[in-house]
Design an enzyme around this catalytic site. Structure first.
Site, short mmCIF file in Angstrom:
data_model
loop_
_atom_site.label_atom_id
_atom_site.label_comp_id
_atom_site.label_asym_id
_atom_site.label_seq_id
_atom_site.Cartn_x
_atom_site.Cartn_y
_atom_site.Cartn_z
N TYR A 192 0.84 -1.18 0.00
CA TYR A 192 0.00 0.00 0.00
C TYR A 192 0.88 1.24 0.00
CZ TYR A 192 -3.54 3.41 1.50
OH TYR A 192 -4.38 4.49 1.58
N ASP A 251 9.08 2.94 0.12
CA ASP A 251 8.02 3.55 0.91
C ASP A 251 8.23 3.12 2.36
OD1 ASP A 251 5.74 4.26 2.25
OD2 ASP A 251 4.36 3.62 0.67
N LYS A 308 3.82 8.93 8.92
CA LYS A 308 3.49 8.36 10.23
C LYS A 308 4.41 8.88 11.36
CE LYS A 308 0.43 5.06 8.34
NZ LYS A 308 0.41 4.27 7.13
C1 LIG Z 1 -0.14 4.74 5.71
C2 LIG Z 1 0.69 4.47 4.52
C3 LIG Z 1 0.70 5.33 3.41
C4 LIG Z 1 -0.26 6.47 3.26
O1 LIG Z 1 -0.10 7.46 4.21
P1 LIG Z 1 -1.35 8.43 4.53
O2 LIG Z 1 -0.76 9.45 5.44
O3 LIG Z 1 -2.40 7.57 5.16
O4 LIG Z 1 -1.79 8.99 3.23
C5 LIG Z 1 1.60 5.09 2.39
N1 LIG Z 1 2.45 4.05 2.45
C6 LIG Z 1 2.46 3.20 3.49
C7 LIG Z 1 3.44 2.07 3.51
C8 LIG Z 1 1.56 3.36 4.54
O5 LIG Z 1 1.53 2.47 5.53
#
Ligand SMILES: *Cc1c(COP(=O)(O)O)cnc(C)c1O
Length: 457
Positions: free
Chosen positions: A171, A264, A292
């Site tokens: 994701y 990511d 995060k």
């Molecule tokens: C949470 C998440 C995102 C998206 O971040 P948001 O602040 O919710 O838009 C992207 N990549 C990873 C791996 C995530 O866990």
């Protein structure tokens, strides 16, 4: 606050319980949550502002939160839970850490947003650059979604190519093209995973199974890729670490084919090590997406990389990207306070807590009668209990778990004062606020919860 009290305080009296049939847990008192949910359903799609919060995949209604204290959540009906969601990752110090709260209060008193540079964002950028091996320059955004969308724009600009390779089950926010997820099998051309995603956007995405060396080699040979995008420690299909050598192969294939490697690290960054998965693995990407933890519970995210790449971003360069609240002073203050508390001791503690919890949950699986039907995977700061005998190595494996059993187990945990991620595909987020007593209490509840769902086998 003593976490030992939780056993006595929760669950509360049995009034208005709404646990679905099939669970023999004492129903939670949730009249106020139920009332709010009713009202929310008429005002917010599905009653929530982000889908997983609705708890549908564990077969119950959401609990509305009144406040958080350290490793505990308190819901509007007064139930207390040991929180293993921790806002899905940002709260590495637990809820309402006094230093983070004070930093936000102090910043707010000076004004909440200026649309002009502030000293704090320079400080935060310096802290990020000092920690993350691949990052020499950074651009802040308000969400991880924005950061990944912008990192891909930069990768496309830098390479003059359009196609992106991602992994099934990974994701990267709700970016149109990245919702593509063609599931198992060899490399497949992306098909839209949500109505409203243009086919043209999905077609730019090549999806490959995680940990599949052959599929990766084939796909990178067959397509002119702008970027290979990966969560180096995928945690959005449950936690599925890379096989030995797989991250190295990503680097190798990117170099061999002229694609950029984009990690990511929105979850893994500042969590699995100060410099994230790239520090642990020593595989250095071209661009890194962060979020995060760097917002400390306020909206902040970022992307960064080598200077010459990042200087393509406007106004230094020609790749446009902007944000009214990017580098917001409150978010920056929370992020700075959060990062400054993360010294070597903190990482050692978090690793030890995670290990204790993972081992305890393995004991709970045995003691609760689920040996051979569930297993625990962990890295420092993250873990998943997979309801499957065989180890999960990719998204197909995660999807093959007994998700009904996971849901039933989660309902039993909630009734015993433990708040787990309400999906088999999400990781647990132990924090520095979880002490040994909290872990012990969790393992007790988990054992009882496993025993309570014995007859589901
Ligand atoms: C949470 C998440 C995102 C998206 O971040 P948001 O602040 O919710 O838009 C992207 N990549 C990873 C791996 C995530 O866990």
């Amino acid at each position: 606050m003593s976490t030992g009290d939780i056993a006595r305080r929760s669950p509360l009296a049995v009034t208005g319980g709404r646990n679905p049939s099939g669970s023999d847990a004492p129903p939670l008192a949730d009249a106020k949550s139920a009332e709010l949910y009713e009202r929310a359903l008429g005002l917010l799609p599905g009653g929530v502002n982000s889908p997983v919060r609705a708890m549908r995949s564990i077969g119950r209604d959401p609990l509305f939160v009144a406040r958080g204290e350290g490793c505990e959540l308190v819901d509007v009906d007064g139930n207390r839970y040991l929180d293993y969601v921790c806002s899905w990752g940002p709260l590495i110090h637990g809820h309402a850490h006094p230093e983070v709260v004070r930093a936000v209060q102090d910043a707010a008193a000076l004004g909440t947003s200026f649309g002009a540079p502030t000293p704090g964002e320079v400080e935060l950028a310096a802290e990020i650059v000092a920690r993350v091996p691949s990052v020499e320059m950074v651009r802040m955004t308000s969400s991880g979604t924005e950061a990944s969308m912008s990192a891909l724009r930069l990768a496309r600009a830098a390479t003059g190519r359009e196609q992106i390779l991602k992994f099934a089950g990974a994701y990267h926010g709700h970016v149109d093209g990245l919702l593509a997820d063609a599931g198992s099998g060899l490399a497949t051309q992306g098909i839209p995973a949500s109505p409203g995603v243009p086919e043209a956007a999905a077609r730019q995405t090549i999806v490959v199974p995680w940990n599949d060396e052959q599929a990766l080699v084939t796909a990178t040979g067959a397509h002119e890729l702008a970027a290979i995008v990966a969560e180096p420690y995928p945690a959005n299909m449950g936690l599925v670490p890379p096989r030995p050598g797989f991250l190295e192969l990503l680097r190798e294939r990117a170099d061999a084919t002229g694609a950029l490697l984009v990690f990511d690290e929105v979850i893994s960054g500042f969590r699995v090590a100060p410099g994230g998965a790239q520090e642990r693995s020593e595989v250095i990407p071209d661009l890194t997406i962060m979020g995060k933890v760097i917002g400390g519970g306020l909206p902040a995210a970022a992307y960064g990389g080598r200077r010459e790449l990042m200087e393509r971003i406007a106004p230094a360069g020609d790749v446009y990207q902007a944000g009214t609240l990017s580098g917001n002073p409150l978010a920056v203050a929370a992020g700075l306070a959060t990062l400054r508390l993360l010294d070597a001791t903190a990482y050692a503690t978090l690793a030890r807590t995670t290990e204790l919890l993972a081992d305890g949950l393995r004991d709970a699986i045995r003691a609760g009668g689920w040996f051979g039907r569930a297993h625990v995977v962990s890295v420092p700061g993250l873990l998943t209990v997979f309801f499957r005998r065989d180890r999960v190595k990719d998204y197909a494996g995660a999807a093959d778990c007994d998700r009904d059993a996971y849901g039933a187990w989660c309902r039993e945990l909630l009734a015993r004062g433990v708040y787990p991620p309400a999906s088999q595909f999400e990781a647990w987020f132990p924090s520095l606020a979880h002490d040994e007593a909290a872990v012990e209490r969790t393992v007790e509840a988990a054992t009882a919860a496993f025993a309570a769902i014995q007859d589901r086998a």
